[in-house]
Design a protein around this motif. Sequence first.
Motif, PDB file in Angstrom:
ATOM      1  N   UNK A 171       6.491  -3.945  -7.008  1.00 57.92           N
ATOM      2  CA  UNK A 171       6.492  -3.940  -5.542  1.00 57.92           C
ATOM      3  C   UNK A 171       5.480  -4.940  -5.003  1.00 57.92           C
ATOM      4  N   UNK A 172       5.729  -5.381  -3.767  1.00 59.73           N
ATOM      5  CA  UNK A 172       4.774  -6.269  -3.110  1.00 59.73           C
ATOM      6  C   UNK A 172       3.498  -5.532  -2.716  1.00 59.73           C
ATOM      7  N   UNK A 173       3.560  -4.212  -2.596  1.00 63.96           N
ATOM      8  CA  UNK A 173       2.332  -3.440  -2.373  1.00 63.96           C
ATOM      9  C   UNK A 173       1.390  -3.591  -3.563  1.00 63.96           C
ATOM     10  N   UNK A 206      14.589  -9.544   4.138  1.00 62.35           N
ATOM     11  CA  UNK A 206      14.414  -8.231   3.529  1.00 62.35           C
ATOM     12  C   UNK A 206      14.071  -7.146   4.537  1.00 62.35           C
ATOM     13  N   UNK A 207      13.433  -7.533   5.647  1.00 65.24           N
ATOM     14  CA  UNK A 207      13.107  -6.567   6.700  1.00 65.24           C
ATOM     15  C   UNK A 207      14.233  -6.442   7.733  1.00 65.24           C
ATOM     16  N   UNK A 208      15.270  -7.283   7.621  1.00 60.81           N
ATOM     17  CA  UNK A 208      16.417  -7.139   8.516  1.00 60.81           C
ATOM     18  C   UNK A 208      16.763  -8.329   9.381  1.00 60.81           C
ATOM     19  N   UNK A 234       9.180  -8.877   9.393  1.00 63.89           N
ATOM     20  CA  UNK A 234       8.994  -9.815   8.287  1.00 63.89           C
ATOM     21  C   UNK A 234       7.908 -10.823   8.583  1.00 63.89           C
ATOM     22  N   UNK A 235       7.871 -11.304   9.830  1.00 65.01           N
ATOM     23  CA  UNK A 235       6.841 -12.267  10.235  1.00 65.01           C
ATOM     24  C   UNK A 235       5.461 -11.625  10.237  1.00 65.01           C
ATOM     25  N   UNK A 236       5.379 -10.363  10.628  1.00 62.53           N
ATOM     26  CA  UNK A 236       4.099  -9.644  10.577  1.00 62.53           C
ATOM     27  C   UNK A 236       3.599  -9.528   9.144  1.00 62.53           C
ATOM     28  N   UNK A 298       7.509  -3.568   1.133  1.00 63.69           N
ATOM     29  CA  UNK A 298       6.974  -2.240   1.466  1.00 63.69           C
ATOM     30  C   UNK A 298       8.015  -1.266   2.021  1.00 63.69           C
ATOM     31  N   UNK A 299       9.108  -1.786   2.580  1.00 58.93           N
ATOM     32  CA  UNK A 299      10.159  -0.898   3.092  1.00 58.93           C
ATOM     33  C   UNK A 299      11.128  -0.451   2.002  1.00 58.93           C
TER      34      UNK A 299
END
Length: 426
Positions: A171-173, A206-208, A234-236, A298-299
Amino acid sequence: MKKALSLLMVVMLVMGALAACGPNREEQSSGNKDSEKKADDANKPEKLVIWEDEKKSGWLDEVGAKFTEETGIELEVKEVEMATKLKEQLRLDGPAGTGPDVLTLPHDQIGELAIAGHIAPLEVEGEIKDRFTESSMTAESYDGKLYGLPKSSETPVFIYNKELMKEAPKTMDEVYSFSKDFTKEGNYGFLALWDNYYFAHAPIGGFGGYVFAEKDGALDPKDLGLNNEGAVKGAEFIQKWYSEGLFPKGIVGENGGSAMDGLFNEGKVASVMNGPWSFQSYKDAGIDIGVSAMPKLPNGEPMKTFMGVKGWHVSGYSENKEWAQKFIEFITQDEYAKLRFEQTQEVPTNQGLIDDPAIAENEGAKAVAEQSQYAVPMPNIPEMGEVWDPMAKSLQTLVTGKQGPKEALDAAVKQIEQNIETNHSN
């Protein structure tokens, strides 16, 4: 009664006469096949001209010889640098009658070349279509028509230095936690070129977020998803890595790629997001690399990297389109696609090769194949050309802290819409 019998006899005699005069069905069928074969042979060219990418044509010596042996058609193979030169060369040589019959192209160039008539649509059997992954066939299509057969795909993956990172995180976490501990004294846990939209699409998608919505099998350039709720999230996510100092300030702009590669090759970076084109240079620098698909966001969703597909196409100017198509159907068979992979290391999209040991036991190829399952083919409509520069500029204002995520993406979308209206309105 006698009259009825006489009429029946007449009918039977007429039918018998017609049957005697008519050709035997087997002979008729055989005759049709013979005439088709003769017509086929009559249209057979002495030679086909093939344009393959620079330093990638060696495999065609063997495969081309087999095609010539089966068909009697000689091949003239020419190497032309694909990414920037081949398209322009086709525009010049095609109309002049000195161009190829068959050429290779990156799929994102298909739309503009199809509109101009530089490449021809294909009609292939279902069993040939089934040879390839669905996403790669989608990439080779434009406006509902198929314009090529895939030869390889590439997409960014997770590359790590095995001396600094023992195994690939899931995971990216995990990557974030590792980076928080590792990033100090000029060393970095993870780097990516997220001011470049080619790479930034992975977390944004990936975030939509999305570039163009798909409607009825075609991309709608009027429906942009680059500043929707998912894109902003995604930008955040991207901005966090820069604002917390996990990415150095020098990894921005045109020189960002060479700066990142330099740090990785010096052993100062534990992991990077990059494409298969970088594998060899990292190995040449003495780095023992590991490769995997990108860790999940993370999602819980996978990174939606952009996928580039390279394919075989028939020139719109070829006088031998039928045989040109037969050639690309021949060379994209599994056994020949595997041979090309072994010589070029470009991962084929043939479904029958996914579990082949040549790919499954090759760490880099396996990672590309796995990540390709989550990847999105780069849009191949002409309007995509209006996306890159506004997104790059807005992402750079984002990562340097000059604008917030929503503000930066709104500015990009406004500019993209204006560009499309100016350059692509009918």
